[in-house]
Structures are given as C-alpha cells and as structure tokens.
Design a protein around this motif. Structure first.
Motif, PDB file in Angstrom:
ATOM      1  N   GLU A  80      -5.386  -8.854   2.118  1.00  0.00           N
ATOM      2  CA  GLU A  80      -6.336  -9.162   1.054  1.00  0.00           C
ATOM      3  C   GLU A  80      -5.894  -8.392  -0.179  1.00  0.00           C
ATOM      4  OE1 GLU A  80     -10.440  -8.578   2.061  1.00  0.00           O
ATOM      5  OE2 GLU A  80     -10.377 -10.025   3.717  1.00  0.00           O
ATOM      6  N   ALA A  81      -5.403  -9.121  -1.182  1.00  0.00           N
ATOM      7  CA  ALA A  81      -4.873  -8.499  -2.400  1.00  0.00           C
ATOM      8  C   ALA A  81      -3.816  -7.471  -2.009  1.00  0.00           C
ATOM      9  CB  ALA A  81      -6.012  -7.900  -3.227  1.00  0.00           C
ATOM     10  N   ASP A  82      -4.016  -6.196  -2.400  1.00  0.00           N
ATOM     11  CA  ASP A  82      -3.010  -5.174  -2.110  1.00  0.00           C
ATOM     12  C   ASP A  82      -3.311  -4.416  -0.821  1.00  0.00           C
ATOM     13  OD1 ASP A  82      -5.275  -3.858  -2.958  1.00  0.00           O
ATOM     14  OD2 ASP A  82      -4.223  -2.454  -4.270  1.00  0.00           O
ATOM     15  N   ALA A  83      -4.238  -4.922  -0.013  1.00  0.00           N
ATOM     16  CA  ALA A  83      -4.657  -4.228   1.200  1.00  0.00           C
ATOM     17  C   ALA A  83      -4.262  -5.002   2.452  1.00  0.00           C
ATOM     18  CB  ALA A  83      -6.169  -4.013   1.192  1.00  0.00           C
ATOM     19  N   VAL A  84      -4.140  -4.259   3.550  1.00  0.00           N
ATOM     20  CA  VAL A  84      -4.025  -4.858   4.879  1.00  0.00           C
ATOM     21  C   VAL A  84      -5.344  -4.597   5.595  1.00  0.00           C
ATOM     22  CG1 VAL A  84      -2.811  -4.852   7.098  1.00  0.00           C
ATOM     23  CG2 VAL A  84      -1.541  -4.448   4.968  1.00  0.00           C
TER      24      VAL A  84
END
Length: 330
Positions: A80-84
């Motif tokens: 999700e965007a820059d996250a895991v």
C-alpha cells in the motif's frame, strides 16, 4: 521502530461458529501491521519464505521460520503506497514482532498496527454480490488468488480458492476486502471462526502460539499454496526448507478432516492412528455438532485415516482444493 503494537491477544479456548456461514463478514482476532521505512522491503524480503521485492499489485502468503526451518508465523503480504502490509493472528503478534525487531538493527524499518475492522472476507455468490454493492460494479467474479482489483480507495484481494464445507464455508473463489473507511463494511457480521473455517476449506495453514516451531512449511502444504519461493535466496531456516524440498517428497502433509464433535480441538492437539500419535491439529472450528479441521500428519496416517483420540472413530477425509506434488518437479 515499533509503534502501537499491543501485547498478544487472548485466543478463544476453541473456535466455534455463533451463526450460519455467510459470504461476507469481518474477521476478528487478526493483526494488521503496516511496515514502512527506506529499508522495509529489503528487510522483509530477507525474513520470509516469499519474495517481497516484487509484490507489486499482488497479495501473497509467506512463512516466517526459525533458523531450524520451523514455522513461527504464516502471514499475508501486500503493498500500500510506500508500505508493506502484514496480516496474521493477533495471538502471535507480540512474539512475532519482537523477533522481527531483533533483526532490524540499524535498518530504517518501522511497524505500526492498523485497525482490523477495515477488512472483510468475501466468498461465494453472496460475497460477489457484496463486492458489487460496495462499489465493484460490473465485477464478473472475485479476483483469482494473488490478484488485486482496486476501486475508489478499496482493494479486493484474491485468496486461495476453497473446497465446499457445508455448514462451515462455501467453496470456490474468495477474497479479502481492504477499505480505508471502516463504516463502509460496519453492517457485516464479525467472526473469527468463519475466517478460520474459510482458511481450513482452502487448505491454508496458520501458526497459533500452541503450534509455534512445530511444523516445517512443507508439513502444512505451505509451498502448495504458493507460500514458499525456492529461488529467492536466504531467509531464516532457508537451508532446512530447501533441503526438505530437494529430498523429493516430504514425509508429512496437511489434510482436511471432519468429525462429529461439538467442541473444536485446540491447535497442536494430537491426531492418532492405531499405532499412536501421528500428527497435530493446525486449526479447527466447530458448529456445535460437527468439527472441521486442518491437520498435519505422516503420509502413512493420511492414507490409513486418523482419529482425534486414541480409540476414536476415523474422521471423514475432505478433498483439498489442490493436489500434493513437488512444486519443483511440476
């Protein structure tokens, strides 16, 4: 860095269905964690049995092993965007995240808990209709395993298909719905037992505190649900997991059983043949009359049949939605 992660949640003594199965519900007793930081992807890639460096628009199952190749957790991963994002049982949260932190060292990685009411499980015709009503208009079928469909800030993520378990779970495609506004799915019923019944029907294993370090991935069919990548490089326990696979055939496998039993056995409870204990329950759910469960046992026990007590009746064997095979041989 670790932010807003509660202690280990208490787990029900056994999982019991409080209502009839339904095609759309909100799972309980799960932990959703957002992993961020410049080193998050590379760090997680080196920890799990699954590739994390090329997740892209997909959802994947992964194992987290001890150095001896025994499973400490089974998680779902997506971007999700820059996250895991990591999804796993809340009962193992504190132990799992404490262990991951041990390996972070100077890496730029942070963990943050996310409210789980933002998740729903969809399956069958009712699940497809629920997805359409929520905004996935024109959707002809739930996404295939691993695929993600996005609409208006919502993710519909395909999970492993299930075999039909009357009274517990519908067969066929299923999906995990992720919303940012939990009020959109607040009308759906909540249940932990329905979630585990669906996972059992899909032949997808999990790890609870009672079964920590009890199984190598192949003993619970993790590689058969695309949870192990044998070409990704090192991770804790990788040498053991690889050695088991290259032997050619593992001597233990997971299977689905059904028994006339009003209370579900706990994870880690033994299963028996006339010769004695032959394996362990992975997870079980009862509807008050019958119990369905995923268990791991020797291949000989799977062929002869198992019982839940030394002198009990042989349980009914339920066909898995996939076949036993060596994934390296095709």
């Amino acid at each position: 860095m670790l932010t807003a992660i509660p202690g280990e949640a208490s787990r029900p003594e056994s999982f019991a269905l409080a209502s009839a199965p339904c095609g759309a519900f909100r799972p309980l007793d799960l932990m959703l964690v957002r992993v961020t930081g410049a080193d998050a992807v590379s760090f997680l890639h080196g920890q799990f049995t699954q590739r994390v460096d090329n997740l892209g628009a997909s959802i994947r199952t992964a194992g987290y092993c001890s150095p001896k190749g025994r499973l400490l957790a089974v998680v779902r991963l997506w971007r999700e965007a820059d996250a895991v994002m990591m999804l796993f049982p809340a009962s193992i949260a504190a132990g799992l995240l404490k262990r991951l932190r041990m390996y972070v060292l100077r890496s730029d990685v942070a963990f943050e808990a996310v409210d789980v009411p933002c998740l729903a499980h969809l399956s069958g015709t009712d699940g497809l209709e629920a997805a359409r009503a929520l905004g996935f208009e024109g959707l002809e079928a739930l996404p295939a395993a691993g695929e993600i469909v996005e609409v208006a800030g919502m993710k519909l993520m395909g999970l492993s298909a299930a075999t039909d378990l009357p009274g517990f779970a519908a067969g066929g495609p299923r999906a995990l719905l992720r919303v940012t506004d939990a009020s959109r799915i607040a009308h759906l019923p909540e249940s932990s037992a329905l979630w585990w019944a669906a996972e059992i029907a899909s032949g997808v294993a999990t790890v609870h505190p009672e079964t920590r370090e009890l199984f190598v991935p192949q003993a619970v069919n993790l590689e058969l649900v695309d949870g192990v990548v044998f070409t990704k490089g090192c991770y804790p326990g990788q040498e053991v997991v690889s050695r088991v696979q290259h032997i050619g055939e593992t001597n233990r496998r997971a299977a689905i059983g059904r028994a006339t039993l009003g209370t579900a056995p706990l994870p880690g409870a033994p299963v028996f043949t006339p010769e004695g204990a032959a394996g362990y329950v992975v997870v079980a759910v009862s509807n008050g009359t019958d119990t369905v469960f995923l268990y791991s046992a020797t291949k000989a026990a799977l062929e002869s049949g198992v019982s839940l007590s030394p002198e009990g009746e042989t349980v009914q064997s339920i066909e898995l939605p996939y076949r036993y095979r060596n994934v390296l041989a095709g």
